[in-house]
Scaffold this motif. Structure first.
Motif, PDB file in Angstrom:
ATOM      1  N   GLY A  63       0.834  -1.202   0.000  1.00 18.86           N
ATOM      2  CA  GLY A  63       0.000   0.000   0.000  1.00 18.86           C
ATOM      3  C   GLY A  63       0.866   1.249   0.000  1.00 18.86           C
ATOM      4  O   GLY A  63       1.951   1.261   0.586  1.00 18.86           O
ATOM      5  N   LEU A 111      -6.149   0.609   3.507  1.00 17.34           N
ATOM      6  CA  LEU A 111      -5.164  -0.350   2.997  1.00 17.34           C
ATOM      7  C   LEU A 111      -4.984  -1.516   3.967  1.00 17.34           C
ATOM      8  O   LEU A 111      -4.700  -2.636   3.539  1.00 17.34           O
ATOM      9  CB  LEU A 111      -3.834   0.350   2.746  1.00 17.34           C
ATOM     10  N   CYS A 116      -2.982  -5.414   2.853  1.00 14.68           N
ATOM     11  CA  CYS A 116      -1.658  -5.173   2.280  1.00 14.68           C
ATOM     12  C   CYS A 116      -0.588  -5.807   3.172  1.00 14.68           C
ATOM     13  O   CYS A 116      -0.730  -5.866   4.394  1.00 14.68           O
ATOM     14  CB  CYS A 116      -1.399  -3.671   2.164  1.00 14.68           C
TER      15      CYS A 116
END
Length: 335
Positions: A63, A111, A116
């Protein structure tokens, strides 16, 4: 475009079985696994990466949170991040921090929700305390770029803003300039504060030179620099030299000066910060301090890869720039 239902129908198995094959979860006969994968290949079926992430709890992604996307500076940063992610074999997921602390936090958490493996954060608005609290509240490693932060915040790679300003002031002082103006943003972000404070400290270190100093404010950008300089010309006597907080501001400044018949460097010398690619092609070409953003992002992504692979011991880094001397400065007589 083929769907999971198409694969299920042609292979003669349930969608749940296809999902288990895709995600490598649950019990599936080897013969069924091979059949499903053959059908997927024949149909050119591409599983949804988001669905895979949710099922496996691994995103195979990095991310990146940014609070600005304007200008070549961020273009270079994004390009390097994208190329690094490709080399890592990971997706790059980008979230917009919208230049606001609350939005930056929301971007990070968006994110986190996408699973991520690691998040690279370029924060302009979060305080050091907020960043430390954020790092302690999530279970995904954070990599910080652009700011020097406490070790509790996670790994950070930053640019020495004060040293960059020191190089600019030193260059002008050695060229004989004893009247200088600093032109840059209001000190509301870590970068703006560091550059302004760096100028003040550089002048203080040269108190024996008795340099006359003025300050003017401008947002980052060509138009902002242009308008700020027009205001300066209305209200103030121009110094012999200017230290300008970014190349974008400097380019706008030079245009405003030229419209009034003020020549750079004949009438005023200018040193700026960034070494934007266009700084070489301005008239005159800009003397500037290089900010190696491509190298900084490449190193941040390398650490991100190592963190995603389980390594967790890194020393934060501070990168220094170098002065690129071009045509926007000249030596003056020292009296």
């Amino acid at each position: 475009m083929a769907t999971i239902s198409d694969v299920s129908r042609i292979a003669g198995v349930s969608k749940a079985t296809v999902s288990r094959v895709i995600n490598g979860t649950g019990q599936v006969k080897e013969s069924t696994n091979l059949l499903v994968r053959q059908v997927m290949s024949e149909l050119n079926y591409k599983p949804c990466s988001v669905a895979q992430t949710l099922a496996t709890k691994r995103g195979n992604s990095v991310g990146l949170v940014l609070s600005d996307f304007t200008g070549s500076y961020f273009g270079i940063l994004l390009k390097e991040a994208s190329m690094s992610a490709d080399r890592m074999g990971k997706q790059l997921l980008i979230a917009d921090g919208k230049n606001h602390a609350v939005s930056e936090l929301k971007a990070v958490h968006s994110l986190v929700d996408k699973k991520c493996d690691v998040i690279v954060l370029y924060s302009r608005q979060l305080s050091s305390e907020q960043v430390v609290a954020l790092n302690q509240s999530i279970d995904i490693p954070l990599v910080h770029i652009g700011r020097e932060l406490p070790v509790e915040a996670g790994y950070s790679i930053s640019f020495d803003q004060k040293h960059a300003i020191e190089l600019a002031v030193d260059h002008l002082a050695k060229a004989g300039h004893r009247s200088m103006m600093y032109l840059g943003p209001e000190p509301t972000t870590p970068t703006a504060m560091s550059r302004l404070n760096g100028f003040k400290q550089a002048i203080e270190r040269r108190s024996e030179l008795d340099i006359c100093v003025n300050y003017a404010m401008s947002g980052f950008g060509y138009i902002e620099g242009y308008n700020a300089t027009k205001d300066i010309l209305k209200n103030r006597i121009l110094p012999s030299a200017m230290v300008i907080a970014s190349d974008d501001i400097a380019i706008g400044c030079i245009k405003a000066l030229s419209e009034k018949g003020i020549l750079v460097p004949k009438d005023v010398s200018i040193v700026s910060i960034d070494n934007d690619p266009c700084s070489l092609f301005t008239i005159p070409s800009l003397t500037t301090v290089d900010v190696p953003i491509q190298e900084i992002m490449a190193q941040a992504m390398l650490v991100a890869q190592q963190l995603s692979e389980g390594q967790n011991k890194f020393n934060s880094e501070i990168i220094r720039g170098k002065l690129i001397q071009r045509d926007s400065t000249q030596i003056v007589n020292i009296t």
